[in-house]
Scaffold this motif. Structure first.
Motif, PDB file in Angstrom:
ATOM      1  N   VAL A 145      -4.730  -4.546  10.012  1.00 11.23           N
ATOM      2  CA  VAL A 145      -3.742  -4.274  10.966  1.00 11.23           C
ATOM      3  C   VAL A 145      -4.479  -4.339  12.317  1.00 11.23           C
ATOM      4  O   VAL A 145      -5.529  -3.936  12.423  1.00 11.23           O
ATOM      5  CB  VAL A 145      -3.140  -2.998  10.728  1.00 11.23           C
ATOM      6  CG1 VAL A 145      -4.201  -1.805  10.807  1.00 11.23           C
ATOM      7  CG2 VAL A 145      -2.002  -2.522  11.510  1.00 11.23           C
ATOM      8  N   GLU A 161      -1.109   7.827   1.878  1.00 10.13           N
ATOM      9  CA  GLU A 161      -0.272   7.014   2.333  1.00 10.13           C
ATOM     10  C   GLU A 161      -0.522   6.270   3.985  1.00 10.13           C
ATOM     11  O   GLU A 161      -0.119   5.604   4.261  1.00 10.13           O
ATOM     12  CB  GLU A 161       1.148   7.938   2.580  1.00 10.13           C
ATOM     13  CG  GLU A 161       1.671   8.298   1.541  1.00 10.13           C
ATOM     14  CD  GLU A 161       3.055   8.802   1.539  1.00 10.13           C
ATOM     15  OE1 GLU A 161       3.386   9.193   2.527  1.00 10.13           O
ATOM     16  OE2 GLU A 161       3.812   9.615   0.609  1.00 10.13           O
ATOM     17  N   TYR A 162      -1.437   6.994   4.561  1.00  8.22           N
ATOM     18  CA  TYR A 162      -1.943   6.832   5.893  1.00  8.22           C
ATOM     19  C   TYR A 162      -3.548   6.419   6.086  1.00  8.22           C
ATOM     20  O   TYR A 162      -4.302   7.090   5.028  1.00  8.22           O
ATOM     21  CB  TYR A 162      -1.522   7.737   6.821  1.00  8.22           C
ATOM     22  CG  TYR A 162       0.107   7.919   7.017  1.00  8.22           C
ATOM     23  CD1 TYR A 162       0.814   7.222   7.630  1.00  8.22           C
ATOM     24  CD2 TYR A 162       0.536   9.017   6.089  1.00  8.22           C
ATOM     25  CE1 TYR A 162       2.266   7.358   7.820  1.00  8.22           C
ATOM     26  CE2 TYR A 162       1.891   9.094   6.186  1.00  8.22           C
ATOM     27  CZ  TYR A 162       2.741   8.566   6.869  1.00  8.22           C
ATOM     28  OH  TYR A 162       4.216   8.685   6.954  1.00  8.22           O
ATOM     29  N   ASN A 175       0.281   3.397   8.573  1.00 11.33           N
ATOM     30  CA  ASN A 175       1.028   3.469   7.372  1.00 11.33           C
ATOM     31  C   ASN A 175       0.651   2.368   6.471  1.00 11.33           C
ATOM     32  O   ASN A 175       0.628   1.072   6.820  1.00 11.33           O
ATOM     33  CB  ASN A 175       2.577   3.317   7.431  1.00 11.33           C
ATOM     34  CG  ASN A 175       3.420   3.434   6.435  1.00 11.33           C
ATOM     35  OD1 ASN A 175       3.181   2.931   5.393  1.00 11.33           O
ATOM     36  ND2 ASN A 175       4.289   4.467   6.308  1.00 11.33           N
ATOM     37  N   ARG A 177       1.698   1.373   3.615  1.00  9.28           N
ATOM     38  CA  ARG A 177       2.773   0.237   3.051  1.00  9.28           C
ATOM     39  C   ARG A 177       3.160  -0.734   4.243  1.00  9.28           C
ATOM     40  O   ARG A 177       3.280  -1.736   3.899  1.00  9.28           O
ATOM     41  CB  ARG A 177       3.768   1.173   2.405  1.00  9.28           C
ATOM     42  CG  ARG A 177       4.775   0.352   1.758  1.00  9.28           C
ATOM     43  CD  ARG A 177       5.790   1.197   0.737  1.00  9.28           C
ATOM     44  NE  ARG A 177       6.173   2.212   2.005  1.00  9.28           N
ATOM     45  CZ  ARG A 177       7.456   2.016   2.708  1.00  9.28           C
ATOM     46  NH1 ARG A 177       8.232   0.921   2.695  1.00  9.28           N
ATOM     47  NH2 ARG A 177       7.724   3.064   3.404  1.00  9.28           N
ATOM     48  N   THR A 178       3.761   0.093   5.306  1.00 12.15           N
ATOM     49  CA  THR A 178       4.149  -0.811   6.276  1.00 12.15           C
ATOM     50  C   THR A 178       3.428  -1.346   7.338  1.00 12.15           C
ATOM     51  O   THR A 178       3.767  -2.216   8.141  1.00 12.15           O
ATOM     52  CB  THR A 178       5.317   0.094   6.843  1.00 12.15           C
ATOM     53  OG1 THR A 178       4.805   1.066   7.617  1.00 12.15           O
ATOM     54  CG2 THR A 178       6.277   0.639   5.956  1.00 12.15           C
ATOM     55  N   LYS A 179       2.177  -0.825   7.437  1.00 12.51           N
ATOM     56  CA  LYS A 179       1.296  -1.122   8.392  1.00 12.51           C
ATOM     57  C   LYS A 179       1.809  -0.708   9.915  1.00 12.51           C
ATOM     58  O   LYS A 179       1.326  -1.237  10.949  1.00 12.51           O
ATOM     59  CB  LYS A 179       0.945  -2.653   8.546  1.00 12.51           C
ATOM     60  CG  LYS A 179       0.185  -3.138   7.286  1.00 12.51           C
ATOM     61  CD  LYS A 179      -0.265  -4.499   7.429  1.00 12.51           C
ATOM     62  CE  LYS A 179      -0.675  -5.041   5.983  1.00 12.51           C
ATOM     63  NZ  LYS A 179      -1.437  -6.471   6.160  1.00 12.51           N
ATOM     64  N   GLU A 180       2.795   0.336  10.077  1.00 11.78           N
ATOM     65  CA  GLU A 180       3.165   0.568  11.239  1.00 11.78           C
ATOM     66  C   GLU A 180       2.062   1.497  11.817  1.00 11.78           C
ATOM     67  O   GLU A 180       1.585   2.155  11.439  1.00 11.78           O
ATOM     68  CB  GLU A 180       4.442   1.435  11.063  1.00 11.78           C
ATOM     69  CG  GLU A 180       4.940   2.334  12.416  1.00 11.78           C
ATOM     70  CD  GLU A 180       6.151   3.165  12.272  1.00 11.78           C
ATOM     71  OE1 GLU A 180       6.833   3.593  13.306  1.00 11.78           O
ATOM     72  OE2 GLU A 180       6.280   3.564  11.079  1.00 11.78           O
TER      73      GLU A 180
END
Length: 298
Positions: A145, A161-162, A175, A177-180
């Motif tokens: 990311v 999760e992070y 994140n 999972r979402t790469k936010e």
């Protein structure tokens, strides 16, 4: 710093351009690899090897250590059976670059920290503003990311999760999972310096290490402010341990002084946190939060 998997009663730590192991009982250190006074690049064994700055390392097991050779822009492997180094990924001592792919073709720009996650590793690639992924099984480097700022320290959240990352002005998280990407402190990215309080108002001057004290408390080194900072995830606030602008590790938690604190290690069996400073090592008692030291490195 980390507990030494090869010598369980010791700790592994970096001193300038070398890696050392130290007995917690005697406080006596021994060289593992590199020269503590001379930077460079050379593969070799023990004192014959040369590294630049080891900003991070990860012990795969008691015999294999991944070294992040920051200013040589590469990842190296250390064999603890012989204390011999070898290039793992990147192009050591070559001008910094940015390239994904196989280990031999990969390029980094000032890689900083490395952490384990599942069957791969995350590396903060400071100069490229990204977090990279290293996979030993496929011998590949990829970009996980872009965090848009220069990442330093990395810390996996307890729930997996992070990934928390530090940058010049504070702390953010990704994140998995979402790469936010979310900037927890100084979200407007306008300020740096020193300020405690609510996370959105807190500012820092370069965090180089983060460790969990409990499920909701993260302890951080604020290097240029010469303090430790405490991020409370329950109250969404930041507070300070130790005074600012002082030069040694000594005193109580209210009066302690730090000189460029760079590394932390939680010793849960002792209820202590070791603090690696510029030339000294001290420790905080988690129970009662009193500070002890200094201990001159031998």
């Amino acid at each position: 710093m980390a507990e030494d998997k090869k010598n369980p009663s010791n700790i592994l730590y970096v001193e300038h351009h070398c890696l050392k192991t130290m007995s917690l009982a005697t406080r006596i250190s021994e060289l593992v690899v590199g020269s503590c006074t001379q930077a460079g690049y050379q593969e070799g064994s023990g004192a014959t090897a040369r590294v630049n700055i080891i900003a991070g390392f990860y012990q795969i097991d008691s015999n294999s250590v991944l070294l992040v050779d920051t200013y040589n822009h590469c990842i190296r492997m250390l064999d603890r059976t012989t204390n011999t180094t070898s290039v793992l990924a990147g192009k050591c001592a070559v001008v910094a670059g940015y390239n994904d792919g196989g280990f031999q073709n990969a390029e980094f720009n000032t890689p900083f920290k490395i952490i384990s996650y599942g069957d791969h590793y995350f590396i903060s690639d400071y100069g490229n503003l990204v977090i990279r992924k290293l996979q030993l099984d496929t011998q590949e480097i990829s970009t996980f990311v872009n965090v848009t700022e220069k990442p330093n320290a990395l810390l996996l959240s307890l729930d997996g999760e992070y990934v928390f990352f530090s940058w010049f002005k504070g702390v953010g998280r990704v994140n998995l999972r979402t790469k936010e990407v979310v900037f927890i402190t100084s979200p407007d990215k306008r300020y740096h310096g020193f300020r405690d309080g609510p996370t959105e108002r807190a500012v820092f001057e370069r965090v180089e290490e983060m460790v969990y004290l409990s499920e909701s408390l993260i302890l951080m080194t604020d290097v240029r402010n010469n303090v430790l900072r405490l991020l409370n995830m329950l109250t969404n606030s930041v507070s300070t341990i130790c005074n600012r602008g002082n030069r040694t590790i000594t005193g109580t938690i209210e009066t302690c002084e730090l000189n460029f604190p760079r590394s932390l290690l939680v010793l849960k069996d002792r209820n202590q946190v070791l603090i690696g400073s510029l030339f000294h090592m001290g420790y905080v008692n988690i129970t009662g939060m009193s500070l002890h030291g200094p201990e001159k490195l031998k």
